[in-house]
Design a protein around this motif. Structure first.
Motif, PDB file in Angstrom:
ATOM      1  N   PRO A 198      52.190  40.415  42.923  1.00  0.00           N
ATOM      2  CA  PRO A 198      52.448  41.391  43.990  1.00  0.00           C
ATOM      3  C   PRO A 198      51.179  42.040  44.545  1.00  0.00           C
ATOM      4  O   PRO A 198      51.064  42.234  45.756  1.00  0.00           O
ATOM      5  CB  PRO A 198      53.353  42.424  43.301  1.00  0.00           C
ATOM      6  CG  PRO A 198      54.023  41.664  42.204  1.00  0.00           C
ATOM      7  CD  PRO A 198      53.004  40.676  41.719  1.00  0.00           C
ATOM      8  N   LEU A 251      54.402  34.881  46.771  1.00  0.00           N
ATOM      9  CA  LEU A 251      54.845  35.162  45.405  1.00  0.00           C
ATOM     10  C   LEU A 251      55.396  33.926  44.704  1.00  0.00           C
ATOM     11  O   LEU A 251      55.637  33.946  43.498  1.00  0.00           O
ATOM     12  CB  LEU A 251      55.904  36.270  45.421  1.00  0.00           C
ATOM     13  CG  LEU A 251      55.379  37.659  45.813  1.00  0.00           C
ATOM     14  CD1 LEU A 251      56.519  38.664  45.907  1.00  0.00           C
ATOM     15  CD2 LEU A 251      54.330  38.143  44.814  1.00  0.00           C
ATOM     16  N   GLU A 282      49.857  41.593  48.379  1.00  0.00           N
ATOM     17  CA  GLU A 282      49.679  42.759  49.253  1.00  0.00           C
ATOM     18  C   GLU A 282      48.289  42.761  49.885  1.00  0.00           C
ATOM     19  O   GLU A 282      48.130  43.105  51.063  1.00  0.00           O
ATOM     20  CB  GLU A 282      49.917  44.043  48.470  1.00  0.00           C
ATOM     21  CG  GLU A 282      49.873  45.292  49.337  1.00  0.00           C
ATOM     22  CD  GLU A 282      50.227  46.554  48.583  1.00  0.00           C
ATOM     23  OE1 GLU A 282      50.233  47.638  49.202  1.00  0.00           O
ATOM     24  OE2 GLU A 282      50.489  46.459  47.354  1.00  0.00           O
ATOM     25  N   THR A 306      54.929  37.419  52.325  1.00  0.00           N
ATOM     26  CA  THR A 306      55.054  37.991  50.982  1.00  0.00           C
ATOM     27  C   THR A 306      55.929  37.107  50.108  1.00  0.00           C
ATOM     28  O   THR A 306      55.599  36.837  48.945  1.00  0.00           O
ATOM     29  CB  THR A 306      55.655  39.408  51.054  1.00  0.00           C
ATOM     30  OG1 THR A 306      54.787  40.234  51.843  1.00  0.00           O
ATOM     31  CG2 THR A 306      55.797  40.005  49.672  1.00  0.00           C
ATOM     32  N   ARG A 307      57.046  36.631  50.653  1.00  0.00           N
ATOM     33  CA  ARG A 307      57.961  35.808  49.870  1.00  0.00           C
ATOM     34  C   ARG A 307      57.298  34.506  49.411  1.00  0.00           C
ATOM     35  O   ARG A 307      57.375  34.130  48.242  1.00  0.00           O
ATOM     36  CB  ARG A 307      59.221  35.498  50.674  1.00  0.00           C
ATOM     37  CG  ARG A 307      60.262  34.744  49.854  1.00  0.00           C
ATOM     38  CD  ARG A 307      61.539  34.454  50.611  1.00  0.00           C
ATOM     39  NE  ARG A 307      62.547  33.958  49.685  1.00  0.00           N
ATOM     40  CZ  ARG A 307      63.455  34.715  49.084  1.00  0.00           C
ATOM     41  NH1 ARG A 307      63.506  36.004  49.336  1.00  0.00           N
ATOM     42  NH2 ARG A 307      64.315  34.181  48.222  1.00  0.00           N
TER      43      ARG A 307
END
Length: 482
Positions: free
Chosen positions: A264, A257, A268, A253-254
Motif C-alpha cells: 500500500p 497491489l 500510494e 492502485t488496484r
C-alpha cells in the motif's frame, strides 16, 4: 475430494490433514462444535449408545421430514434411528434432487421404501403452476431418467402455448433475442418481475447482463456474482481502464497491489507521482519508477500494458494478451483460480463484440461495481426487475415466463458431468427443475456456434436432454445474427 474438486492443493494433502487434526483438537479443547459436528456427533451417539437411541425413538413417536430429496447420508441415518418404530413420513420429489454438491444423496428418497418396508408411496400428480403444454414437455424430459418414481403431471388449467426451442447463431444473438423478447412480453402486460432467465452456471449470464444494461432493462441476479462484482474481473477491467485513462488512480492502485513487492505505501507513492503528471505507460517514467519501487513484477506489468497500448488490434486481441499476463497473477492471488478462468473467457467473448475499448468500458460502467443491484431498479410504483438466476437458486420459485439458456452440450449438461452417470442424471433433473419454473411461457435457447476457449473447440450440438423430444411438444425457431 481434493483430487476431484481442488486439484491445485494436491501437493498440500499432508498439511491439510494436519490442519484438520488441529481443528478437531481445538474444538475438543474449547468444548465447541460446528454445524457438521451436530450431525456427525448425533449419528455417533445414536449408533454407539443404544439406551440413548431407544430413549429418543420412544420420545418422538412420529417423525416427518420435508424436502427429503435434499437430505444427506448422515441425515438419513438419523431418520432411520429415530424412526425405528416405523412411524415415519417423508415428503419430497426425486425429480428435484439437485444438490449433490452440498452433500444431498439421491439414494435417500429412492431407498426409503427399502429402509421402511411396507411404506406407502403416495404420488401427487396434479400441478397447479404450469400449463399442460409445459407439463407435457417436462414429463417427457424426466421420463428418460435412469431411475425415478413414475408420475405423469397434469393440470386442470386450460390453454397455453407450446414451449419454444430457439436456435441462435451465437452468444450475442442469444442475448439480443432474450432482451427483445422481454421487451415484447412487457408490452403484452407481463411485469418484469414475472420474467426469469435461468442458467446452469453464474458466468453464463454475463453477456446477457451487458445487453440488458444497454437497453436499460433492470434486473437482479441470484446465484453467483454479477460480472462487475467478481474480484478477478475487477482486476482485469482495472488494467483496461488505465489503458483508456492513464490518470485513473483507483484502477492504478488496484493493479499495483497485485504486483509482488508492491504494498500500500509503495502504491500510494506511485499514484502520487501519477497525480503530479507521471504516465507509467510511457518509458519516460522509468527512471522515476526505479526510485520508487524495486520489483521485477512491475516491469512485467508495465511491459504488457505498454505493448497492448501500442498495438492497433481489436479489443478481443487486447484482452487475450492481457489475460495471458494475468493468469499467473490469478493463480497467485485466488485459491479457486481454476473456477474463475471461465469468467475471464466470458469477458473476452464480450470484448470481441467491440471495435474499441472505450465503448466496452462505458457499457461495463452501466453496472457500477460498488452499487447494489437494487440501486438499478427505478423508484416508486414502477420498481421492478427481471430475475437472472442459476437453476439451483431458482428451485421452489415460479414465473409467468421463463428463459432457459445455453442448452448446448458442454454448457448444459456441463462437460464435467460426461464421465459420471450420477452427475449426468442430476444435470437432467436440473433441466427438469428449470422448465417447471414456468407458468405460461417457456423459451429454451442454445447457440449454434459457441467457442469453448478451455478446449479450443466449437460447441454446436444442442443439449442431449433435447434429443428425441417429439417435435409436437416444441415450437422450433432459428434466429440469425443481425
Amino acid at each position: 475430494m481434493i483430487a476431484k474438486d481442488f486439484p491445485q492443493f494436491a501437493q498440500q494433502v499432508g498439511e491439510i490433514e494436519q490442519l484438520a487434526q488441529a481443528y478437531v483438537a481445538y474444538k475438543r479443547q474449547n468444548n465447541v462444535m460446528d454445524y457438521d459436528d451436530l450431525l456427525v456427533n448425533l449419528v455417533t451417539l445414536l449408533e454407539t449408545v443404544p439406551e440413548v437411541r431407544t430413549r429418543l425413538a420412544s420420545r418422538y413417536r412420529h417423525v416427518m421430514v420435508d424436502e427429503y430429496q435434499d437430505t444427506n447420508a448422515l441425515q438419513a441415518r438419523i431418520v432411520l434411528h429415530l424412526g425405528a418404530h416405523g412411524n415415519v413420513m417423508v415428503v419430497g420429489d426425486d425429480s428435484q434432487s439437485i444438490y449433490a454438491f452440498r452433500g444431498a444423496n439421491f439414494r435417500n428418497i429412492m431407498d426409503f421404501p427399502k429402509q421402511f418396508p411396507g411404506a406407502a408411496v403416495i404420488t401427487l400428480e396434479e400441478n397447479f403452476r404450469s400449463t399442460q403444454p409445459i407439463l407435457d414437455l417436462t414429463n417427457e424430459i424426466i421420463a428418460r431418467a435412469a431411475e425415478k418414481y413414475s408420475k405423469e403431471l397434469f393440470t386442470r388449467r386450460e390453454g397455453g402455448e407450446k414451449p419454444m426451442l430457439v436456435a441462435v447463431e451465437g452468444e450475442a444473438t442469444q442475448s439480443r433475442f432474450i432482451a427483445q423478447q422481454i421487451l415484447e412480453l412487457r408490452e403484452q402486460g407481463v411485469e418484469l418481475q414475472d420474467i426469469a432467465v435461468l442458467f446452469r452456471a453464474g458466468y453464463q449470464s454475463f453477456d446477457l447482463e451487458i445487453e440488458l444494461a444497454r437497453l436499460n432493462i433492470p434486473y437482479v441476479k441470484f446465484g453467483g456474482l454479477k460480472l462487475m462484482e467478481t474480484a478477478h474481473i475487477k482486476d482485469v477491467v482495472a488494467h483496461l481502464r488505465v489503458l483508456e485513462n492513464p490518470r485513473d488512480i483507483v484502477s492504478w492502485t488496484r493493479i499495483l497491489l497485485l504486483v509482488d513487492g508492491v504494498g500500500p505505501a509503495t502504491a500510494e507513492r506511485i499514484t502520487d507521482e501519477i497525480l503530479r503528471g507521471m504516465n507509467p505507460l510511457s518509458s519516460a517514467s522509468d527512471a522515476r519508477l526505479a526510485q520508487l519501487v524495486r520489483s521485477g513484477g512491475i516491469d512485467a506489468m508495465l511491459g504488457t500494458l505498454r505493448a497492448i497500448a501500442r498495438d492497433t488490434v481489436a479489443v478481443g486481441d487486447k484482452l487475450s494478451r492481457l489475460i495471458e499476463y494475468y493468469l499467473p497473477v490469478l493463480r497467485e492471488h485466488y485459491d479457486d483460480h481454476s473456477k474463475r478462468v471461465k469468467d475471464l473467457e466470458m469477458l473476452q467473448n464480450i470484448g470481441e463484440r467491440y471495435r474499441e475499448l472505450g465503448p466496452m468500458l462505458t457499457d461495463l460502467a452501466l453496472e457500477p461495481p460498488n452499487e447494489s443491484v437494487e440501486d438499478l431498479s427505478p423508484e416508486g410504483s414502477e420498481r421492478e426487475f427481471v430475475t437472472l438466476s442459476t437453476i439451483h437458486s431458482a428451485k421452489g420459485l415460479e414465473w409467468h415466463s421463463v428463459f432457459v439458456i445455453y442448452l448446448v452440450d458442454g454448457r448444459f449438461p456441463m462437460s464435467s458431468a460426461a464421465e459420471n452417470m450420477d452427475a449426468m442424471e442430476e444435470e437432467r433433473r436440473l433441466f427438469y427443475v428449470a422448465c417447471t419454473r414456468a407458468k405460461r411461457n417457456l423459451y429454451l435457447t442454445y447457440p449454434m456456434n459457441l467457442f469453448d476457449r478451455a478446449t479450443g473447440t466449437i460447441l454446436s450440438k444442442q443439449s442431449r436432454f433435447l434429443d428425441g423430444i417429439p417435435e409436437a411438444l416444441l415450437d422450433g425457431y432459428v434466429v440469425e445474427a443481425d
